[in-house]
Design a protein around this motif. Structure first.
Motif, PDB file in Angstrom:
ATOM      1  N   GLU A 116       1.911   8.819  -6.393  1.00 22.81           N
ATOM      2  CA  GLU A 116       2.170  10.245  -6.173  1.00 22.81           C
ATOM      3  C   GLU A 116       3.363  10.712  -7.007  1.00 22.81           C
ATOM      4  OE1 GLU A 116       2.673  10.568  -1.984  1.00 22.81           O
ATOM      5  OE2 GLU A 116       0.534  10.942  -1.616  1.00 22.81           O
ATOM      6  N   THR A 117       4.388   9.895  -7.080  1.00 26.24           N
ATOM      7  CA  THR A 117       5.572  10.282  -7.840  1.00 26.24           C
ATOM      8  C   THR A 117       5.235  10.440  -9.322  1.00 26.24           C
ATOM      9  OG1 THR A 117       6.997   9.132  -6.288  1.00 26.24           O
ATOM     10  CG2 THR A 117       7.943   9.618  -8.424  1.00 26.24           C
ATOM     11  N   SER A 119       9.596   0.329 -10.537  1.00 27.72           N
ATOM     12  CA  SER A 119       9.151   0.558  -9.155  1.00 27.72           C
ATOM     13  C   SER A 119       8.610  -0.692  -8.491  1.00 27.72           C
ATOM     14  CB  SER A 119       8.087   1.647  -9.129  1.00 27.72           C
ATOM     15  OG  SER A 119       6.965   1.261  -9.927  1.00 27.72           O
ATOM     16  N   GLN A 159       3.025  13.523 -10.057  1.00 25.55           N
ATOM     17  CA  GLN A 159       3.715  14.801  -9.927  1.00 25.55           C
ATOM     18  C   GLN A 159       4.923  14.897 -10.845  1.00 25.55           C
ATOM     19  OE1 GLN A 159       4.705  15.170  -5.820  1.00 25.55           O
ATOM     20  NE2 GLN A 159       2.560  15.052  -5.109  1.00 25.55           N
ATOM     21  N   SER A 172       0.840  -1.213   0.000  1.00 29.25           N
ATOM     22  CA  SER A 172       0.000   0.000   0.000  1.00 29.25           C
ATOM     23  C   SER A 172       0.865   1.251   0.000  1.00 29.25           C
ATOM     24  CB  SER A 172      -0.914  -0.016   1.218  1.00 29.25           C
ATOM     25  OG  SER A 172      -1.682   1.192   1.274  1.00 29.25           O
ATOM     26  N   ALA A 173       1.924   1.224   0.857  1.00 29.70           N
ATOM     27  CA  ALA A 173       2.802   2.402   0.917  1.00 29.70           C
ATOM     28  C   ALA A 173       3.552   2.591  -0.391  1.00 29.70           C
ATOM     29  CB  ALA A 173       3.772   2.245   2.078  1.00 29.70           C
ATOM     30  N   ARG A 174       4.005   1.478  -0.966  1.00 29.33           N
ATOM     31  CA  ARG A 174       4.763   1.572  -2.210  1.00 29.33           C
ATOM     32  C   ARG A 174       3.855   2.047  -3.337  1.00 29.33           C
ATOM     33  NH1 ARG A 174       6.804  -3.007  -2.003  1.00 29.33           N
ATOM     34  NH2 ARG A 174       5.536  -4.206  -3.465  1.00 29.33           N
ATOM     35  N   SER A 175       2.618   1.532  -3.355  1.00 27.01           N
ATOM     36  CA  SER A 175       1.658   1.945  -4.411  1.00 27.01           C
ATOM     37  C   SER A 175       1.365   3.434  -4.312  1.00 27.01           C
ATOM     38  CB  SER A 175       0.361   1.137  -4.281  1.00 27.01           C
ATOM     39  OG  SER A 175       0.623  -0.231  -4.449  1.00 27.01           O
ATOM     40  N   LEU A 176       1.176   3.928  -3.090  1.00 26.28           N
ATOM     41  CA  LEU A 176       0.899   5.338  -2.880  1.00 26.28           C
ATOM     42  C   LEU A 176       2.086   6.192  -3.328  1.00 26.28           C
ATOM     43  CD1 LEU A 176      -0.931   7.613  -1.851  1.00 26.28           C
ATOM     44  CD2 LEU A 176       0.012   7.213   0.456  1.00 26.28           C
ATOM     45  N   ALA A 177       3.301   5.726  -2.963  1.00 22.08           N
ATOM     46  CA  ALA A 177       4.488   6.506  -3.333  1.00 22.08           C
ATOM     47  C   ALA A 177       4.664   6.541  -4.845  1.00 22.08           C
ATOM     48  CB  ALA A 177       5.712   5.904  -2.660  1.00 22.08           C
ATOM     49  N   VAL A 178       4.444   5.398  -5.485  1.00 25.80           N
ATOM     50  CA  VAL A 178       4.617   5.337  -6.937  1.00 25.80           C
ATOM     51  C   VAL A 178       3.568   6.223  -7.620  1.00 25.80           C
ATOM     52  CG1 VAL A 178       4.482   3.828  -8.947  1.00 25.80           C
ATOM     53  CG2 VAL A 178       5.742   3.104  -6.908  1.00 25.80           C
ATOM     54  N   THR A 199      -6.723   4.610  -0.909  1.00 27.97           N
ATOM     55  CA  THR A 199      -5.942   3.358  -0.787  1.00 27.97           C
ATOM     56  C   THR A 199      -6.936   2.269  -0.425  1.00 27.97           C
ATOM     57  OG1 THR A 199      -5.489   3.777   1.544  1.00 27.97           O
ATOM     58  CG2 THR A 199      -3.840   4.530  -0.014  1.00 27.97           C
TER      59      THR A 199
END
Length: 896
Positions: free
Chosen positions: A50-51, A82, A54, A42-48, A123
């Motif tokens: 958002e990255t 990723s 942006q 979940s954290a990795r999906s969110l980071a990917v 999420t």
């Protein structure tokens, strides 16, 4: 491992525990791994998401004519880099611009997008076109804040499950290791249990415990076990009874259980004890204790207790009997070690005190002390030994002469020849009659009981022994009476043996001293001093010494030693001394004299052996036996200073020079007398005037504490230290330095300081072998006698000299020499080279000659012949004042 055994059961139990733990661990691991993977995904999906949303150019790409053409390659490249399963760019309404599967581009996104379209973040776990997945949806915001698109990124649950599954082999491996360790631990536990239970199973152990418990509480011996902290771990029924322990004693401290103090102290100390007797109320307990640490058990003590109250009386009697037997043994070993009457009495006292009596007095008849039979008055005795536990008893002291009155226990014992018991001295008036004042003092001193035992041996009462008690409150009893009689009987036999030895020793010493020279003859060759000391033990020996004047002013010194002690040795010494005198009268050289003395000893030995064989079956002691002796014989001539010595197995003499130098001249070592067949050799020394010749026997050197070598060294040092002293003073120094008070062997010492005869007291003339030479020699002799102021001896000397010179000229061989010596006697010597000796004979009345030597024998005090290496010497001695008597008228004038 059987499932019935303790080890097998423990193994099964451990196996089940391991399986349960492994299952629970696996489940927890999978759940935890999935949970962690989902959270990470979940954290990795969110980071990917958002990255990517942006990323620069995202707004321009969305507003381009074909956003999919621009964004699809970028999305796929970002997805692969990723490590997510999809990146989907869509419109705010959900129409896809990108998808891992290009066929899905243009379709509507499946999932929740409304919050993201409103500017929020989504999420969730949702099942989409790729299956169940964890996804994140974020908005793409233009510069003016308008939502121009959405980006979704996610990871499928299939990937998350694969990640968690990778840890299952590690879990399974850990489970296998745990099972192996459990199996090994079970095996070790099994071995340990079998070792500690000695191979017994639970059933056997239970049965054994039941048996042990039954035995523990049924034996008639108390058992206590304590730990290292002083707490009681176990006590059986007998221990509870003997010590009066309460029912809840186990587990309590020893000090709080009311155990007798001595037993409690023993338990607290933990020391080893064996059959120690301790009181416990009215009981006497035999206690044994051992530590439990000896076999690797925990620290503590085990004690056993046994009731010995009834056995105490029997043990006391047995101990008393043992002590009495030990006392009799000590008496047998300790009484009679020395053949001395007084010492034997002291040994009786040493044995009896304090083991039997507190005080003992030994009284003997005076004749017994001298080695004689007791006199008729047996109640008059002398105190010989007194011993006690204290030094100030009010009793007769050693050395006092005592006469016991008839009513005294000692007199009654001597009269009846039986031991007399007085259990209570305070109530014994007959005992007080001996000395009422002293009796009061004795009772006040604390002496309360007495036994008087006669010392009787071989039917004769030698004295009495008195045993007294003061420290021990119990009086003597009948058992003590028999024990004292046994002690006295053993002591009496030893005292009688010592008495007999004393008598024989006295006789031997008397005989020895009677056979030794009482006074040494007067002579001018030596200044002589002597000492003789008989052996303390074994009787007098055969040591002797002698000083024998010889012809020509010479003197012989003799020291000898006969092997053995007693009357036989003393008698043999007397025979040898007489033989030496007889042989020396023949003027024999020292080596020849020893040879003849050796033959005599061999004959004596043969006679003694035959006598012993003949009298072997007769009653009484036989004085026969092998004879052996050593001897040193020296002849000193004061006119020349020459000394000729020979020895037969005797120690070397010591020579002290005038300057104090001490030497031991190396004389030829002849064999001891009595061996036979071996020659003797003589040696000659030239002695300086003032030298000391020291002759001695081996008893002077040898002792139990030193050998003959160290004795010679000590003698050398003593003689050197005594330099300048007289012979008598030197004898005193030598005896004081080398001898003890109780020598084991006889000692004879002879010290002679040499003198020289002045040259003007000796005159010599050579005589031609011509009868006409007699007159000139006679004239020369007359002038010499006149010079010596011996005018009264001229006539007799002329007669003697004329006869001897005439015989030498007629019957001898040249050269002929005349020597005149003026010493204590006037000595006339005529020497020639012939070996034939003149003989005295009686001439008939009609004979014209043959009376010369008869005339010499009548006018001279002594005359004789001695042989030399060159021939012979005929000598005659007369008193210096001359002698003219009736024989002068009978002189044959034809001789002149």
């Amino acid at each position: 491992m059987s499932a019935r055994s303790v080890a097998g059961q423990m193994f099964v139990f451990q196996l089940l525990v391991v399986l349960v733990l492994v299952a629970m661990g696996a489940t927890a691991l999978v759940l935890q791994s999935r949970y962690d993977s989902e959270r990470g995904a979940s954290a990795r999906s969110l980071a990917v998401a958002e990255t990517f949303a942006q990323a620069p150019g995202m707004e321009e790409a969305l507003e381009s004519d074909d956003p999919s053409a621009v964004l699809q390659p970028l999305a796929e490249e970002a997805r692969e880099g990723s490590d997510v399963d999809f990146i989907v760019v869509m419109t705010p309404e959900g129409t896809r611009y990108t998808h891992p599967n290009p066929d899905r581009i243009g379709e509507t996104f499946i999932g929740t997008i409304a919050p993201a379209a409103a500017g929020g973040i989504v999420t969730e776990t949702y099942t989409g076109t790729l299956g169940p997945s964890v996804r994140a949806v974020v908005p793409v915001t233009a510069q003016d804040g308008e939502i121009v698109g959405l980006v979704a990124a996610g990871v499928t649950l299939e990937r998350i499950g694969a990640t968690a599954g990778k840890q299952l082999p590690l879990l399974i491996g850990g489970a296998v290791v745990a099972l192996v360790l459990a199996t090994g631990g079970s095996a070790l536990i099994r071995r340990r249990l079998r070792k500690q239970t000695h191979g017994l199973g639970p059933t056997e152990m239970t049965r054994m415990y039941e048996h042990h418990d039954a035995v523990l509480h049924s034996v008639k011996e108390g058992v206590l076990i304590t730990d290292g902290d002083g707490r009681l771990l176990l006590s059986n029924d007998e221990a509870d009874r003997l010590l009066g322990l309460p029912p809840d004693a186990v587990g309590g401290r020893v000090d709080d259980l009311g155990i007798p103090a001595s037993i409690a102290a023993l338990l607290a100390s933990g020391r080893v004890a064996t059959d120690e007797v301790h009181p416990a109320g009215d009981l006497l307990l035999a206690v044994n204790q051992r530590t439990t640490e000896l076999r690797g058990a925990p620290r503590g003590s085990v004690m056993t207790l046994r009731d010995t109250t009834e056995l105490r009386v029997l043990s006391d009697r047995a101990e008393l009997a043992r002590k009495r037997l030990q006392l009799l043994y000590d008496a047998g070993a300790g009484i009679g070690t020395a053949l001395d009457v007084a010492r034997t009495a002291e040994e009786l006292a040493e044995v009896a005190v304090p083991h039997f009596a507190d005080f003992i007095a030994v009284d003997l008849a005076d004749p017994v002390l001298r080695g004689e039979e007791p006199g008729p008055d047996r109640t008059v005795v002398r105190r010989v030994a007194l011993r006690g536990v204290r030094d100030d008893p009010p009793l007769y002291q050693v050395g006092e002469l005592i006469e016991f009155v008839p009513s005294s226990p000692q007199a009654r014992g001597i009269g009846s020849e039986r031991a007399v018991l007085v259990p209570d001295l305070a109530n014994a008036p007959a005992w007080r009659a001996q000395d009422p004042v002293r009796a009061e003092r004795i009772v006040a001193y604390g002496i309360h009981s007495l036994i008087a035992v006669p010392l009787r041996a071989r039917g004769t009462v030698l004295g009495t022994a008195t045993f007294l008690r003061s420290e021990r409150p119990a009086p003597f009893d009948e058992d003590d009476l028999s024990l004292s009689a046994e002690l006295a009987a053993r002591a009496a036999i030893c005292i009688d043996n010592a008495r007999r030895y004393t008598r024989e020793h006295t006789m031997a010493v008397t005989l020895q001293r009677s056979l030794l020279p009482r006074e040494l003859p007067e002579q001018n060759a030596f200044e002589v001093a002597h000492r003789y000391l008989p052996a303390h033990a074994g009787g007098a020996g055969g040591d002797w010494f002698d000083v024998i004047p010889l012809s020509g002013a010479r003197v012989a010194l003799v020291v000898g030693d006969v092997v053995g002690h007693g009357l036989h040795a003393a008698a043999t010494m007397g025979r040898l001394r007489t033989a030496v005198h007889n042989f020396s009268s023949l003027d024999l050289p020292p080596d020849e004299l020893l040879a003849r003395l050796d033959e005599l000893v061999i004959r004596i030995d043969l006679e003694e052996s035959e006598s012993a064989a003949t009298e072997g079956a007769s009653e009484g002691p036989v004085l026969g036996g092998l004879v052996g002796a050593t001897c040193l014989y020296a002849v000193y001539d004061p006119t020349s200073g020459r000394c000729v010595l020979a020895r037969a197995g005797h120690p070397l003499p010591a020579l002290v020079e005038p300057d104090g130098t001490v030497t031991f001249p190396e004389l030829p070592a002849g064999p001891p007398l009595g061996l036979g067949g071996l020659p003797f050799e003589a040696d000659e020394l030239l002695l300086t005037e003032g030298s000391q010749l020291v002759l001695y026997t081996d008893g002077l050197l040898e002792d139990r504490d030193r050998d003959i070598g160290s004795g010679l060294d000590r003698l050398r040092r003593t003689l050197a230290a005594a330099h300048g002293r007289t012979p008598d003073e030197t004898c005193r120094e030598v005896f004081g330095s080398l001898l003890t008070d109780r020598p084991k062997d006889d000692v004879a010492l002879l010290i002679a300081r040499t003198r020289r005869l002045p040259r003007d007291q000796v005159a010599e003339w050579d005589v031609p072998v011509d009868p006409a030479a007699v007159a000139p020699v006679r004239a020369a002799v007359t002038r010499q006698l006149t010079a010596w102021e011996l005018d009264g001896s001229v006539f007799v000397t002329e007669l003697i000299l004329s006869e001897l010179v005439t015989n030498a000229i007629r019957y001898g061989q040249g050269p002929i020499r005349v020597r005149l010596i003026y010493d204590r006697a006037l000595i006339c010597e005529v020497s020639d080279a012939a070996s034939t000796a003149p003989h005295l004979r009686y001439a008939a009345s009609m004979d014209e000659g043959g009376r010369g030597l008869f005339l010499v024998a009548q006018l001279a005090e002594r005359w004789g012949t001695r042989y030399t290496a060159e021939g012979k010497v005929i000598w005659a001695e007369q008193s210096p004042d001359g002698r003219q008597d009736e024989f002068v008228g009978a002189v044959d004038l034809d001789l002149f």
